[in-house]
Structure formats: structure tokens, C-alpha cells
Enzyme design. Sequence first.
Site, PDB file in Angstrom:
ATOM      1  N   SER A 124       0.839  -1.210   0.000  1.00 47.72           N
ATOM      2  CA  SER A 124       0.000   0.000   0.000  1.00 47.72           C
ATOM      3  C   SER A 124       0.868   1.252   0.000  1.00 47.72           C
ATOM      4  O   SER A 124       1.678   1.431  -0.889  1.00 47.72           O
ATOM      5  CB  SER A 124      -0.955  -0.035   1.190  1.00 47.72           C
ATOM      6  N   LYS A 176     -23.485  16.320   5.220  1.00 39.85           N
ATOM      7  CA  LYS A 176     -22.561  16.892   6.202  1.00 39.85           C
ATOM      8  C   LYS A 176     -22.270  15.861   7.294  1.00 39.85           C
ATOM      9  O   LYS A 176     -23.173  15.221   7.806  1.00 39.85           O
ATOM     10  CB  LYS A 176     -23.174  18.160   6.813  1.00 39.85           C
TER      11      LYS A 176
END
Length: 318
Positions: A124, A176
Site C-alpha cells: 500500500s 454533512k
Amino acid sequence: MALRADDLIDRRRLRRKLTFWRVAAIGIVALGVIALSAWFYRDDLGGSAVDHIAKVRIEGTITEDEELIKRLEDIRKSSKVKGVILAIDSPGGTTVGGESIYEEVRKVAADKPVVAEVGTLAASAGYMIASAADHIVARKTSIVGSIGVLIQYPDVSGLMDKLGIKLEEVKSSPLKASPSPFKPTNDDERAMVRKLILDSYDWFVGIVAERRKMTHEQALALADGSIFTGRQGVANGLIDAVGGETEAIDWLATKGVDAKLKVVEWKDTERRDSFLWSKAMVKTLGSALGLPDYSSDVIHELGADRLFLDGLVSVWHP
């Protein structure tokens, strides 16, 4: 009586002189220890006056690391560093952490030849950093790859229901502060997160394609999250050769670096910040108190540090 008074005065004078010289001696010894520590510290960082190959270890979970960035910058600016070996052993970490180190390695590589030496794994974000080097070597059984990005978050809404806890919220728009661990994720929230991940993923794949001289399609075929051994990595182009430090030095020699130069590890400058409270000193004190010298690393060894990663994550979980 007069003689006794004079004797007392002389004794006090002698005591004051003795105290002064004792303090002076302690001060001189302390200065000597500090100077000696600074000398050895400088030598550890490769701050010697001779040409050398700098070695930097990048280990464990990768996050934003200002100290490491500064160390790489110092290596780039040092006229005595003729080549750089990145010794990588990491499962990955945050994408921002990988990006910042990747960019700094590329700056170093613009001035000096850089080779990545993979230990147990470079997965990764760890592989992202390795790809910043001009050449990558790994052991035959090392692990490389796991190209991808993920976001993980818990859903404790079921537990809240059992405990009778309700969440009240007022927000400016539906997306949100989403996704939230306090309620199940809906389709719109998943779509938003997926777009976020795919954008970073496309950037990661682009890095692999550019650095490993592949087409985007070739890099994409290897970027399904798969991990590979060092031997497989050579076959599919993720690394350049199998081997360790010897092979890394041999490659540096092809770039004009004298293979006989000493390899000097540039270490973490944490211990310079405080002589008394450096990691080495704390371990020494812990040992004197009967505590195991590995006690400070228990959380790290258990992998608990990965539980607190923020933002987009590029990490391989074995």
C-alpha cells in the site's frame, strides 16, 4: 578561643573552595558527555566529513512524519551523501503520509541516486514510497503491492439501540458529517465516499504507471489490492530485482557511486530533543526499575496504532 575561631574560618574557606571545585568538575564532565554524545549522534546521522551512502529506515505504519521529511531534506542537501538506500518494511498507512514522503523522496532522487530495499513487506502506502525510488530490490519472499485505498468506519447504531441511546442532530445538508458511526450509511453517503476513494485510487495507479514505466491499463490490472512475493514482483514489473543491501549497493555503483563507500544510517533525531528523556534513556530507566525494555512498543507491536489513522487509508491488513 582565638585559635579555634581562626580554625573555623579556615575550615569554612576550604569547604567553599572544595564545593566550588566539585561543582566545576561536575560541570566539566557534563559538558564532556554532551559534546561526546553530540559527536556520536552526528556520526549516526551520517554527519561525518567523508563521502558515504545514506541509509534511511521507513518502518511500521506510515503517517505524516515531519522528522522523516526533514531528515530526507538534510540528506538531499548534504554534499557528502553520494547515494541513498531506503530500507522499507511497512504495511502502509495514510495516503497523505505516503504522499508527503513520496514527494520528498522524489526531490532527493532529483539530486542523488535512490534505491529502495524492501524487507518483509512494502505494501500500500509502503509500496507507494518504494516506487519513488529509481530502483527497487526485494527478497524473494518479501511482500509488495496491495495497491489501493480504503476508508473504514464502525457502525455502532445497533449497540445504541440496545442501550436505548438516540442521536439527535441538526445539520446544514444531508451529506454533512457523513458517514457517521452512529447511524447506518445510506446510498448517497456510500456514493460520496466511493467517489472520494476512486479519485485517490486513480492518483495512486497513476503513480505506479509513471514510476514503473507501465501503461495505465497495465498498472490498473495490478491494482486490485493483490499482494505479490518479490519473485512475482519482478515478473510483473513492480520491482526491479531480488536481493538486499548488497544488490542495492551494486545498483548504486552503476550510477557512479563508489561501492566501497561506507553505508551510514541516518537515524531518527528524536533522541536529540532531550538527553534525559530520549527513548534510549527511558528504556534504560525502565530496565533499572525492572520493566521490560519492550513495554513502550507493546501498542505498536499489537497494531493498535492503526486503529487511530485518520482520513483516507492505504494500508494492508495481514
